[in-house]
Design a protein around this motif. Structure first.
Motif, PDB file in Angstrom:
ATOM      1  N   LYS A 196      29.137 -25.829 -28.800  1.00 47.57           N
ATOM      2  CA  LYS A 196      29.470 -26.562 -27.576  1.00 47.57           C
ATOM      3  C   LYS A 196      29.249 -25.690 -26.341  1.00 47.57           C
ATOM      4  O   LYS A 196      28.696 -26.153 -25.324  1.00 47.57           O
ATOM      5  CB  LYS A 196      30.930 -27.023 -27.634  1.00 47.57           C
ATOM      6  CG  LYS A 196      31.362 -27.881 -26.451  1.00 47.57           C
ATOM      7  CD  LYS A 196      30.575 -29.177 -26.392  1.00 47.57           C
ATOM      8  CE  LYS A 196      31.051 -30.056 -25.254  1.00 47.57           C
ATOM      9  NZ  LYS A 196      30.240 -31.298 -25.140  1.00 47.57           N
ATOM     10  N   TYR A 197      29.651 -24.438 -26.438  1.00 46.85           N
ATOM     11  CA  TYR A 197      29.482 -23.498 -25.327  1.00 46.85           C
ATOM     12  C   TYR A 197      27.999 -23.322 -25.007  1.00 46.85           C
ATOM     13  O   TYR A 197      27.592 -23.306 -23.841  1.00 46.85           O
ATOM     14  CB  TYR A 197      30.115 -22.158 -25.696  1.00 46.85           C
ATOM     15  CG  TYR A 197      30.140 -21.131 -24.587  1.00 46.85           C
ATOM     16  CD1 TYR A 197      30.955 -21.297 -23.472  1.00 46.85           C
ATOM     17  CD2 TYR A 197      29.372 -19.972 -24.681  1.00 46.85           C
ATOM     18  CE1 TYR A 197      30.991 -20.338 -22.462  1.00 46.85           C
ATOM     19  CE2 TYR A 197      29.413 -19.005 -23.688  1.00 46.85           C
ATOM     20  CZ  TYR A 197      30.217 -19.194 -22.579  1.00 46.85           C
ATOM     21  OH  TYR A 197      30.251 -18.253 -21.586  1.00 46.85           O
ATOM     22  N   SER A 198      27.201 -23.204 -26.038  1.00 41.29           N
ATOM     23  CA  SER A 198      25.759 -23.043 -25.867  1.00 41.29           C
ATOM     24  C   SER A 198      25.140 -24.257 -25.187  1.00 41.29           C
ATOM     25  O   SER A 198      24.266 -24.136 -24.327  1.00 41.29           O
ATOM     26  CB  SER A 198      25.103 -22.813 -27.238  1.00 41.29           C
ATOM     27  OG  SER A 198      23.700 -22.759 -27.123  1.00 41.29           O
ATOM     28  N   GLU A 199      25.607 -25.443 -25.575  1.00 41.32           N
ATOM     29  CA  GLU A 199      25.091 -26.677 -24.961  1.00 41.32           C
ATOM     30  C   GLU A 199      25.445 -26.742 -23.483  1.00 41.32           C
ATOM     31  O   GLU A 199      24.612 -27.109 -22.642  1.00 41.32           O
ATOM     32  CB  GLU A 199      25.650 -27.887 -25.702  1.00 41.32           C
ATOM     33  CG  GLU A 199      25.119 -28.051 -27.120  1.00 41.32           C
ATOM     34  CD  GLU A 199      25.836 -29.136 -27.895  1.00 41.32           C
ATOM     35  OE1 GLU A 199      26.879 -29.636 -27.381  1.00 41.32           O
ATOM     36  OE2 GLU A 199      25.386 -29.485 -29.003  1.00 41.32           O
ATOM     37  N   LEU A 200      26.676 -26.383 -23.168  1.00 38.68           N
ATOM     38  CA  LEU A 200      27.117 -26.433 -21.776  1.00 38.68           C
ATOM     39  C   LEU A 200      26.423 -25.365 -20.924  1.00 38.68           C
ATOM     40  O   LEU A 200      26.114 -25.603 -19.752  1.00 38.68           O
ATOM     41  CB  LEU A 200      28.632 -26.264 -21.706  1.00 38.68           C
ATOM     42  CG  LEU A 200      29.467 -27.437 -22.246  1.00 38.68           C
ATOM     43  CD1 LEU A 200      30.941 -27.067 -22.321  1.00 38.68           C
ATOM     44  CD2 LEU A 200      29.279 -28.676 -21.365  1.00 38.68           C
ATOM     45  N   LYS A 201      26.164 -24.215 -21.511  1.00 39.23           N
ATOM     46  CA  LYS A 201      25.490 -23.138 -20.778  1.00 39.23           C
ATOM     47  C   LYS A 201      23.972 -23.315 -20.761  1.00 39.23           C
ATOM     48  O   LYS A 201      23.276 -22.675 -19.975  1.00 39.23           O
ATOM     49  CB  LYS A 201      25.825 -21.781 -21.419  1.00 39.23           C
ATOM     50  CG  LYS A 201      27.265 -21.339 -21.239  1.00 39.23           C
ATOM     51  CD  LYS A 201      27.582 -20.931 -19.818  1.00 39.23           C
ATOM     52  CE  LYS A 201      26.910 -19.638 -19.442  1.00 39.23           C
ATOM     53  NZ  LYS A 201      27.305 -19.169 -18.094  1.00 39.23           N
ATOM     54  N   ASN A 202      23.475 -24.168 -21.665  1.00 33.23           N
ATOM     55  CA  ASN A 202      22.029 -24.423 -21.748  1.00 33.23           C
ATOM     56  C   ASN A 202      21.239 -23.127 -21.964  1.00 33.23           C
ATOM     57  O   ASN A 202      20.269 -22.838 -21.268  1.00 33.23           O
ATOM     58  CB  ASN A 202      21.543 -25.135 -20.489  1.00 33.23           C
ATOM     59  CG  ASN A 202      20.159 -25.751 -20.660  1.00 33.23           C
ATOM     60  OD1 ASN A 202      19.747 -26.066 -21.774  1.00 33.23           O
ATOM     61  ND2 ASN A 202      19.442 -25.907 -19.567  1.00 33.23           N
ATOM     62  N   PHE A 203      21.668 -22.356 -22.951  1.00 31.58           N
ATOM     63  CA  PHE A 203      20.982 -21.106 -23.264  1.00 31.58           C
ATOM     64  C   PHE A 203      19.533 -21.378 -23.698  1.00 31.58           C
ATOM     65  O   PHE A 203      19.266 -22.381 -24.369  1.00 31.58           O
ATOM     66  CB  PHE A 203      21.699 -20.362 -24.403  1.00 31.58           C
ATOM     67  CG  PHE A 203      23.044 -19.813 -24.048  1.00 31.58           C
ATOM     68  CD1 PHE A 203      23.235 -19.105 -22.864  1.00 31.58           C
ATOM     69  CD2 PHE A 203      24.131 -19.993 -24.890  1.00 31.58           C
ATOM     70  CE1 PHE A 203      24.479 -18.595 -22.531  1.00 31.58           C
ATOM     71  CE2 PHE A 203      25.371 -19.486 -24.573  1.00 31.58           C
ATOM     72  CZ  PHE A 203      25.557 -18.785 -23.391  1.00 31.58           C
ATOM     73  N   PRO A 204      18.617 -20.485 -23.368  1.00 32.68           N
ATOM     74  CA  PRO A 204      17.207 -20.652 -23.771  1.00 32.68           C
ATOM     75  C   PRO A 204      17.004 -20.237 -25.233  1.00 32.68           C
ATOM     76  O   PRO A 204      16.458 -19.173 -25.535  1.00 32.68           O
ATOM     77  CB  PRO A 204      16.468 -19.719 -22.811  1.00 32.68           C
ATOM     78  CG  PRO A 204      17.452 -18.622 -22.519  1.00 32.68           C
ATOM     79  CD  PRO A 204      18.807 -19.296 -22.491  1.00 32.68           C
ATOM     80  N   ILE A 205      17.466 -21.065 -26.154  1.00 31.93           N
ATOM     81  CA  ILE A 205      17.474 -20.740 -27.582  1.00 31.93           C
ATOM     82  C   ILE A 205      16.053 -20.536 -28.110  1.00 31.93           C
ATOM     83  O   ILE A 205      15.150 -21.328 -27.843  1.00 31.93           O
ATOM     84  CB  ILE A 205      18.158 -21.856 -28.396  1.00 31.93           C
ATOM     85  CG1 ILE A 205      19.580 -22.104 -27.865  1.00 31.93           C
ATOM     86  CG2 ILE A 205      18.189 -21.506 -29.873  1.00 31.93           C
ATOM     87  CD1 ILE A 205      20.506 -20.937 -27.973  1.00 31.93           C
ATOM     88  N   ILE A 206      15.897 -19.471 -28.899  1.00 31.80           N
ATOM     89  CA  ILE A 206      14.620 -19.186 -29.553  1.00 31.80           C
ATOM     90  C   ILE A 206      14.817 -19.366 -31.058  1.00 31.80           C
ATOM     91  O   ILE A 206      15.577 -18.603 -31.673  1.00 31.80           O
ATOM     92  CB  ILE A 206      14.140 -17.745 -29.260  1.00 31.80           C
ATOM     93  CG1 ILE A 206      14.010 -17.525 -27.753  1.00 31.80           C
ATOM     94  CG2 ILE A 206      12.819 -17.477 -29.964  1.00 31.80           C
ATOM     95  CD1 ILE A 206      13.693 -16.084 -27.377  1.00 31.80           C
TER      96      ILE A 206
END
Length: 297
Positions: A196-206
């Protein structure tokens, strides 16, 4: 970079970040992970967990009563199509020191592991060796990895089911040669919160293209089992983790961990009162004087 664009999302984000920050802070305190003057090498893979770890560590660094340095390090394993610009740009946006370390472990893994076989074991060993040596090179006193509570519990079951060992991932680990200390600041964090945190922060996932296509990995099967358990009995995974923190060696069966062989009988002195009173004998064919005589030998 964040999709937090309304009051509801902002409220949820602040609440979530505060919870994660508290859990990371507690883990650091409980296991003395970071001390004044430490140089923390934060290993960033490009996945959600390591991104979250870095952001929370930076957040805590700004508030901590001690001074410590954070250096972000990414190991470029030379996977085909790996976007080399994403992480440098991201680190620059945070204005933090970083290194991108090149090591072609991809070719080694593909050469050594047959198609369809699990690559994670060899990949992690090669990666670990590279990061350990680089930590010494840059003077890092701690190596921070992004493993969370779910990873730790999954690893315990993997070792039980496939290695016949009661072993997990410790929050803090000294390498076998004693030259490095590994810490896992996300030890108390649940994966669902990090997602959820990653979605809210919109991290540039690789994504990891090396192992991402291996749908039948043993870890994925363990993850599904734990997810089902958590749905059926909320809190079960948390309780399993707590059991790792509350180990009773005498209640297991490891002769190396507890001396079952030489366990003595000790009836000297007065015993503590048991929960129930002694039983009353209603009938017997035993001559109790025999017991008295044996005791006096």
């Amino acid at each position: 970079m964040s999709p937090i664009n309304d009051k509801k999302n902002l409220y949820e984000f602040n609440k979530l970040e505060k919870r994660l920050r508290r859990k990371v802070g507690n883990a650091i305190k409980d296991y003395n992970m970071i001390k004044d003057g430490d140089v923390v090498m934060a290993c960033i893979s490009g996945g959600k967990d390591s991104f979250a770890m870095l952001e929370i560590l930076l957040n805590l660094q700004a508030r901590a009563p001690i001074n410590f340095k954070i250096i972000a390090v990414n190991l470029d394993q030379k996977q085909p199509g790996f976007p080399e610009d994403i992480l440098p740009n991201y680190f620059d946006s945070l204005n933090i020191p970083f290194y991108i370390v090149d090591k072609d472990t991809y070719s080694v893994v593909k050469e050594k592991i047959s198609e369809g076989k699990t690559t994670c074991g060899l990949c992690s060993r090669l990666r670990r060796g590279t990061l350990y040596s680089f930590a010494e090179k840059i003077g890092a006193t701690k190596i921070a990895l992004g493993h969370h509570l779910d990873d730790i519990v999954e690893t315990m079951f993997l070792n039980m089911f496939h290695g016949s060992r009661l072993k997990a991932m410790p929050p803090k680990l000294r390498s076998d040669d004693g030259r490095n200390i590994v810490i896992r600041p996300l030890t108390y964090c649940r994966e669902k919160d990090l997602i959820k945190y990653s979605e809210l922060k919109n991290f540039p996932i690789i994504p990891c293209n090396l192992c991402g296509s291996q749908e039948n990995l043993q870890r994925k099967m363990i993850k599904k089992m734990l997810t089902d358990w958590d749905k059926q009995s909320p809190g079960r995974v948390d309780n399993i983790f707590k059991s790792i923190q509350n180990v009773s060696p005498s209640q297991l069966a490891d002769n190396e961990l507890f001396d079952f062989v030489n366990l003595p009988l000790d009836r000297d002195g007065d015993r503590e009162k048991y929960l129930f009173d002694e039983a009353v004998v209603s009938s017997s064919n035993i001559d109790e004087s025999l017991f008295i005589n044996i005791a006096n030998i």
